[in-house]
Design an enzyme around this catalytic site. Sequence first.
Site, PDB file in Angstrom:
ATOM      1  N   GLY A  75      18.367  28.768  59.151  1.00 15.20           N
ATOM      2  CA  GLY A  75      19.328  28.800  60.248  1.00 15.20           C
ATOM      3  C   GLY A  75      20.500  27.889  59.956  1.00 15.20           C
ATOM      4  N   VAL A  76      21.661  28.491  59.650  1.00 11.30           N
ATOM      5  CA  VAL A  76      22.848  27.681  59.359  1.00 11.30           C
ATOM      6  C   VAL A  76      23.898  27.919  60.445  1.00 11.30           C
ATOM      7  CG1 VAL A  76      22.692  27.043  56.940  1.00 11.30           C
ATOM      8  CG2 VAL A  76      23.301  29.381  57.515  1.00 11.30           C
ATOM      9  N   GLY A  77      23.475  27.653  61.687  1.00 11.60           N
ATOM     10  CA  GLY A  77      24.379  27.722  62.832  1.00 11.60           C
ATOM     11  C   GLY A  77      25.069  26.386  63.003  1.00 11.60           C
ATOM     12  N   ASN A  78      25.237  25.966  64.252  1.00 10.96           N
ATOM     13  CA  ASN A  78      25.982  24.733  64.525  1.00 10.96           C
ATOM     14  C   ASN A  78      25.410  23.532  63.787  1.00 10.96           C
ATOM     15  OD1 ASN A  78      27.717  26.028  66.301  1.00 10.96           O
ATOM     16  ND2 ASN A  78      26.346  25.726  68.037  1.00 10.96           N
ATOM     17  N   VAL A  79      24.107  23.300  63.900  1.00 11.70           N
ATOM     18  CA  VAL A  79      23.514  22.112  63.291  1.00 11.70           C
ATOM     19  C   VAL A  79      23.235  22.343  61.797  1.00 11.70           C
ATOM     20  CG1 VAL A  79      21.629  20.450  63.365  1.00 11.70           C
ATOM     21  CG2 VAL A  79      22.444  21.477  65.489  1.00 11.70           C
ATOM     22  N   LYS A  87      15.461  20.412  81.418  1.00 13.21           N
ATOM     23  CA  LYS A  87      16.025  21.480  80.597  1.00 13.21           C
ATOM     24  C   LYS A  87      16.283  22.678  81.498  1.00 13.21           C
ATOM     25  CE  LYS A  87      16.708  22.396  76.091  1.00 13.21           C
ATOM     26  NZ  LYS A  87      17.107  21.556  74.988  1.00 13.21           N
TER      27      LYS A  87
HETATM   28  P1  NAD Z   1      22.793  27.880  66.687  1.00 11.93           P
HETATM   29  O1  NAD Z   1      22.477  29.030  67.587  1.00 11.93           O
HETATM   30  O2  NAD Z   1      24.209  27.493  66.460  1.00 11.93           O
HETATM   31  O3  NAD Z   1      22.160  28.142  65.234  1.00 11.93           O
HETATM   32  C1  NAD Z   1      20.928  28.726  65.025  1.00 11.93           C
HETATM   33  C2  NAD Z   1      21.080  29.658  63.820  1.00 11.93           C
HETATM   34  O4  NAD Z   1      19.799  30.177  63.509  1.00 11.93           O
HETATM   35  C3  NAD Z   1      21.999  30.852  64.082  1.00 11.93           C
HETATM   36  O5  NAD Z   1      22.959  30.947  63.047  1.00 11.93           O
HETATM   37  C4  NAD Z   1      21.043  32.033  64.095  1.00 11.93           C
HETATM   38  O6  NAD Z   1      21.641  33.225  63.618  1.00 11.93           O
HETATM   39  C5  NAD Z   1      19.955  31.539  63.162  1.00 11.93           C
HETATM   40  N1  NAD Z   1      18.681  32.221  63.299  1.00 11.93           N
HETATM   41  C6  NAD Z   1      18.096  32.730  64.401  1.00 11.93           C
HETATM   42  N2  NAD Z   1      16.923  33.297  64.090  1.00 11.93           N
HETATM   43  C7  NAD Z   1      16.745  33.121  62.761  1.00 11.93           C
HETATM   44  C8  NAD Z   1      15.728  33.463  61.850  1.00 11.93           C
HETATM   45  N3  NAD Z   1      14.617  34.109  62.222  1.00 11.93           N
HETATM   46  N4  NAD Z   1      15.872  33.117  60.539  1.00 11.93           N
HETATM   47  C9  NAD Z   1      16.979  32.482  60.129  1.00 11.93           C
HETATM   48  N5  NAD Z   1      17.988  32.130  60.958  1.00 11.93           N
HETATM   49  C10 NAD Z   1      17.869  32.453  62.253  1.00 11.93           C
HETATM   50  O7  NAD Z   1      21.931  26.680  67.255  1.00 11.93           O
HETATM   51  P2  NAD Z   1      22.085  25.132  66.897  1.00 11.93           P
HETATM   52  O8  NAD Z   1      22.873  24.471  67.964  1.00 11.93           O
HETATM   53  O9  NAD Z   1      22.490  24.972  65.474  1.00 11.93           O
HETATM   54  O10 NAD Z   1      20.588  24.635  67.094  1.00 11.93           O
HETATM   55  C11 NAD Z   1      19.593  24.917  66.111  1.00 11.93           C
HETATM   56  C12 NAD Z   1      18.264  24.357  66.576  1.00 11.93           C
HETATM   57  O11 NAD Z   1      18.381  22.942  66.749  1.00 11.93           O
HETATM   58  C13 NAD Z   1      17.793  24.900  67.930  1.00 11.93           C
HETATM   59  O12 NAD Z   1      16.397  25.015  67.914  1.00 11.93           O
HETATM   60  C14 NAD Z   1      18.209  23.819  68.921  1.00 11.93           C
HETATM   61  O13 NAD Z   1      17.383  23.781  70.061  1.00 11.93           O
HETATM   62  C15 NAD Z   1      18.005  22.576  68.079  1.00 11.93           C
HETATM   63  N6  NAD Z   1      18.835  21.438  68.510  1.00 11.93           N
HETATM   64  C16 NAD Z   1      20.185  21.559  68.536  1.00 11.93           C
HETATM   65  C17 NAD Z   1      20.949  20.462  68.931  1.00 11.93           C
HETATM   66  C18 NAD Z   1      22.452  20.524  68.936  1.00 11.93           C
HETATM   67  O14 NAD Z   1      23.106  19.472  69.059  1.00 11.93           O
HETATM   68  N7  NAD Z   1      23.057  21.697  68.803  1.00 11.93           N
HETATM   69  C19 NAD Z   1      20.333  19.265  69.303  1.00 11.93           C
HETATM   70  C20 NAD Z   1      18.948  19.178  69.245  1.00 11.93           C
HETATM   71  C21 NAD Z   1      18.204  20.281  68.853  1.00 11.93           C
END
Ligand code: NAD
Length: 374
Positions: free
Chosen positions: A206-210, A105
């Site tokens: 958290g409603v980001g990418n995933v 990582k």
């Molecule tokens: P992202 O940054 O797109 O989304 C995360 C979301 O969480 C954001 O919208 C952010 O504003 C929100 N957030 C941050 N702090 C917060 C809080 N205190 N309360 C509520 N919301 C909050 O990230 P992602 O790519 O969606 O990944 C989310 C998680 O999944 C991470 O922990 C990442 O390591 C894990 N993950 C992601 C992937 C992937 O393919 N993207 C794969 C495996 C694991």
Amino acid sequence: MLMTAEKRAASQSRRTPPDTARGSGMTLFSNPDFDGHEAVHAFFDEATGLKGIIAVHSRALGPGFGGCRMWPYESEAEAISDVLRLSRGMSYKNALAGLSYGGGKAVIIGNSKTDKSPELFEAYGRAVDALGGRYITAEDVGIKVADMKAAARRTAYVSGIGREGSQVGGDPSPNTAYGVYLGLKAAVRHKLGREDLTGLRVAVQGVGNVGFHLCRHLHGSGAEIVVADVYKPNVDRAREAFGAEVADPAAILFEDVDVLAPCALGGVINAETIADLRAQVIAGAANNQLGVEADGITLRRRGILYAPDYVVNSAGIITVAAEYDGDVTLDEVTARIGRIHERSLAIFERADREDRPTSEIADQMAREIIAEAA
Ligand code: NAD
């Protein structure tokens, strides 16, 4: 005066880096998150301000493979702890997903909203390239496909950028979300005896990418969704697309729901929060959801079924590994992701048989695979 659970969660999430609450003033070898890591490399580029660390936990199964995270760590010690925990998690994730890759990582210390430039990611690409393939990089929190494309101008040890003419690869988030959905369904089946999600209430933190893509699957299955995010545009997007109910970010963990899906930060399931959880199932995308290993025991005692994070969120690395390998068909990727459901069930069943936490069972299974290969 006692703090409410909501206030505790809010104060933690303000100051804590994504996946660890530990780290102040610690050195490397005495750091509690150091786990016999094979190598830890620091990198620096004065011209672009790039500063970061790559940790390779184990190469017993193959080169270290895992995403790069950009985060404004408050101290170097926090960054070291995060990269140590995350790289170990990748060793376990890759082992259980049946991939021929070890755990690695990278973290870049910086603000992903203000500190990025194509030159910075080219410099990052050079840092990855200098390791000669011992570490392969991709996206994680704070990193976009465009950033990895910039890195790819300086190294071939990169994935998650898509390949021309191939349906396999690119942004892994939609596949990660689908894998989480499969693991979540397995947990619901095991804990609640339900084959479908109709009418179940699911809280998504958290409603980001995933998280957003997970909501799409949940909505399509008839679940009621409650969401929270500290970034308002993401909340609005989920409300408009799926009619999701919106909760305060400080209260989302403690909503009266059947399932909690942490999809933002790590470390949110901890000694301070577990007592106030109301969900019977925890299944989400965030890495390192448990504050410490012992939190798995507390969850089991409370009768909450925890779907180990790196088991259910492994579809992202399955996708980028397939892209990197270059000879894996879309059908094969789909089949590999589909196995998350049965793998999760196997872990839940063994945890019941042995009356041990699901997190402990998953760690043991992963360590056995790595030890055999080593
Ligand atoms: P992202 O940054 O797109 O989304 C995360 C979301 O969480 C954001 O919208 C952010 O504003 C929100 N957030 C941050 N702090 C917060 C809080 N205190 N309360 C509520 N919301 C909050 O990230 P992602 O790519 O969606 O990944 C989310 C998680 O999944 C991470 O922990 C990442 O390591 C894990 N993950 C992601 C992937 C992937 O393919 N993207 C794969 C495996 C694991």
